[in-house]
Design an enzyme around this catalytic site. Structure first.
Site, mmCIF file in Angstrom:
data_model
loop_
_atom_site.group_PDB
_atom_site.id
_atom_site.type_symbol
_atom_site.label_atom_id
_atom_site.label_comp_id
_atom_site.label_asym_id
_atom_site.label_seq_id
_atom_site.Cartn_x
_atom_site.Cartn_y
_atom_site.Cartn_z
ATOM 1 C CG HIS A 150 -14.629 0.756 -6.080
ATOM 2 N ND1 HIS A 150 -15.716 0.515 -5.270
ATOM 3 C CD2 HIS A 150 -13.584 0.992 -5.252
ATOM 4 C CE1 HIS A 150 -15.331 0.616 -4.005
ATOM 5 N NE2 HIS A 150 -14.059 0.891 -3.966
ATOM 6 C CG ASP A 167 -2.174 0.864 1.005
ATOM 7 O OD1 ASP A 167 -3.240 0.277 0.735
ATOM 8 O OD2 ASP A 167 -2.089 2.113 1.071
HETATM 9 C C1 SAM Z 1 -10.746 1.444 -0.726
HETATM 10 S S1 SAM Z 1 -9.204 1.092 0.011
HETATM 11 C C2 SAM Z 1 -9.165 -0.669 -0.076
HETATM 12 C C3 SAM Z 1 -8.225 -1.277 0.911
HETATM 13 C C4 SAM Z 1 -8.230 -2.807 0.962
HETATM 14 N N1 SAM Z 1 -7.898 -3.380 -0.326
HETATM 15 C C5 SAM Z 1 -9.573 -3.324 1.455
HETATM 16 O O1 SAM Z 1 -10.303 -3.944 0.693
HETATM 17 O O2 SAM Z 1 -9.898 -3.082 2.631
HETATM 18 C C6 SAM Z 1 -8.042 1.591 -1.244
HETATM 19 C C7 SAM Z 1 -6.595 1.470 -0.820
HETATM 20 O O3 SAM Z 1 -5.756 1.938 -1.897
HETATM 21 C C8 SAM Z 1 -4.615 2.549 -1.310
HETATM 22 N N2 SAM Z 1 -3.935 3.390 -2.320
HETATM 23 C C9 SAM Z 1 -4.304 4.593 -2.814
HETATM 24 N N3 SAM Z 1 -3.429 5.008 -3.746
HETATM 25 C C10 SAM Z 1 -2.480 4.047 -3.856
HETATM 26 C C11 SAM Z 1 -1.322 3.882 -4.671
HETATM 27 N N4 SAM Z 1 -0.966 4.805 -5.575
HETATM 28 N N5 SAM Z 1 -0.585 2.762 -4.526
HETATM 29 C C12 SAM Z 1 -0.943 1.808 -3.621
HETATM 30 N N6 SAM Z 1 -2.031 1.905 -2.816
HETATM 31 C C13 SAM Z 1 -2.802 3.017 -2.937
HETATM 32 C C14 SAM Z 1 -5.188 3.310 -0.149
HETATM 33 O O4 SAM Z 1 -4.213 3.682 0.803
HETATM 34 C C15 SAM Z 1 -6.210 2.297 0.394
HETATM 35 O O5 SAM Z 1 -5.649 1.471 1.365
#
Ligand code: SAM
Length: 432
Positions: free
Chosen positions: A314, A265
């Protein structure tokens, strides 16, 4: 004045009666006060639809419309009760009630206003007035206060939650927005949602807990677990790309001791908040790497069995979603047996579900619109997106979770050596 077809009301009443009869028979045979956790999803949908149809039928169109129009005040009452900690200070469910006079003194806010907010919450079954001006929580208020289960709802009514009301203004100014983050949230906060979380560890930790809390109304963990077992994927590396706090990996790990769960992440705070309380037995099995999914997947010395994007795509408009998918492809090329798992909503096609059944999925679609200018997608939209990212990507299975919104596990494969096979065939023909 608007008139309505009396047969549709009769049909709604007959259907409702049919479902009520089933409900009465079931509950008479198996009396329970906790029917909601045992009812099967199909019966639940049918009963909800019947109840909704009959409620629509007995109200006039004007009353039905006003229910939606004034719905924002239901949200506002809850928002105020959470923000001002009114629900923290009233009595617990089933316990002694607390007067609004006492609550107002404790929180230092007008008793009259506290009372009126609580009255609307009582009308929505969130709290209960046991005697004039005396209050205690009901189930929904207790859920709201739960540190994990209530976190997502808390976020939606918290300081980061009021943007949906400006969708119309935003579209008036930007009629054709295509870019991720060109959205009401960024407009109001002057920073993207992820930037706001990065600057606020408490909000980030709450968001991580919120993601986990939502798992109480969907079935992602059992569905992924079943997929791993059914496909004999019990050894190797499971990459949770954008895995946040890693809560899903923590729940899967005990059943798969030979799988290493690699959580990636960009924001390490969610993992930091969670990993401190991880049982020692899982420290070896769960790893965290700060990684942006806008860069290619790093190679792995151990075979990768699956790469998961859960609730990632999404959050992104198509151009960015395509870039994110393309960064998965090198790992699929290096690990030809690896599956690419997308755990996300799959919107139903027109006519597949009743419009009423789509409500939660459509609410989520507008959540994505207001926070990211992103979207939920139907199967056809997923297929198009994957093809655009790489012609070789194909959906080989979609398992609906049957719970919240339209959550599903989409299994994607990289078609193997297709070009090379063609070339071989041509070479063979040329030889002959
Ligand atoms: C909606 S959350 C989903 C988290 C997890 N997969 C879950 O289902 O609980 C989206 C995740 O994408 C991460 N994120 C956002 N931009 C990112 C990037 N450029 N690279 C990696 N992770 C990222 C956020 O920190 C967050 O933890």
């Amino acid at each position: 004045m608007l008139t309505r077809n009396p047969t549709s009301i009769l049909t709604a009443a007959l259907t409702a009666r049919e479902h009520l009869d089933i409900l009465i028979t079931t509950l008479t045979a198996n009396p329970t006060t906790d029917y909601s956790s045992t009812i099967d999803p199909t019966t639940k949908r049918a009963i909800l639809k019947a109840a909704r149809d009959i409620s629509r039928a007995v109200q006039t169109p004007v009353e039905n419309l006003f229910e939606t129009v004034f719905g924002i005040y239901d949200w506002a009452a809850l928002q105020a009760a959470v923000k001002l900690e009114i629900i923290n200070h009233i009595g617990p469910m089933g316990g002694d009630a607390v007067s609004d006079e006492e609550v107002s003194k404790k929180i230092g806010k007008s008793q009259d206003h506290v009372h009126r907010i609580l009255k609307l919450l009582a009308a929505n079954d969130v709290v209960e007035e046991t005697a004039p001006g005396c209050w205690r929580r009901r189930e929904m208020a207790e859920v709201m206060l739960h540190p994990v289960v209530g976190s997502f709802a808390g976020g939606m009514v918290g300081r980061l939650g009021h943007f949906p009301t400006t969708i119309g203004n935003w579209l008036e100014e930007n009629p054709y927005p295509t870019k991720t983050f060109d959205c009401p949230f960024t407009r109001a906060m002057g920073a993207t949602f992820w930037e706001v979380l990065s600057a606020d560890p408490e909000e980030a930790a709450r968001f991580g807990r919120g993601m986990e809390g939502l798992s109480n109304i969907d079935a992602s963990v059992p569905v992924i677990k079943e997929w791993l077992i059914k496909n004999g994927r019990t050894e190797g590396v499971f990459r949770d790309v954008g895995g946040g706090s890693g809560w899903i990996d923590e729940r899967l790990a005990p059943d798969f001791p030979d799988i290493t769960f690699e959580i990636q992440d960009i924001n390490p705070q969610q993992w930091a908040a969670r990993s401190s309380s991880l049982p020692p037995s899982l420290h070896r099995q769960l790893t965290f790497t700060p990684h942006s999914f806008f860069t290619p997947q790093p190679p792995s010395p151990t075979p990768v069995i699956a790469l998961l994007h859960r609730w990632i795509l999404h959050d992104w408009a198509n151009t960015d979603a395509i870039a994110i998918i393309r960064n998965i492809v090198p790992a699929l090329e290096q690990n030809p047996d690896a599956a690419y798992l997308i755990n996300d909503n799959v919107l139903p096609d027109l006519g597949e579900w009743e419009p009423f059944e789509e409500r939660s999925a459509r609410q989520f679609d507008l959540v994505m619109m207001s926070y990211f200018n992103a979207k939920e997608r139907s199967r056809a939209m997923w297929e198009r997106l994957l093809r655009e990212a790489d012609e070789r990507l194909e959906i080989v299975g979609v398992t609906r979770e049957g719970g919240m919104a339209a959550m599903a596990l989409i299994e994607v494969r990289l078609r193997k050596e297709e070009v090379k096979e063609e070339v071989k065939e041509e070479a063979k023909e040329a030889k002959e």
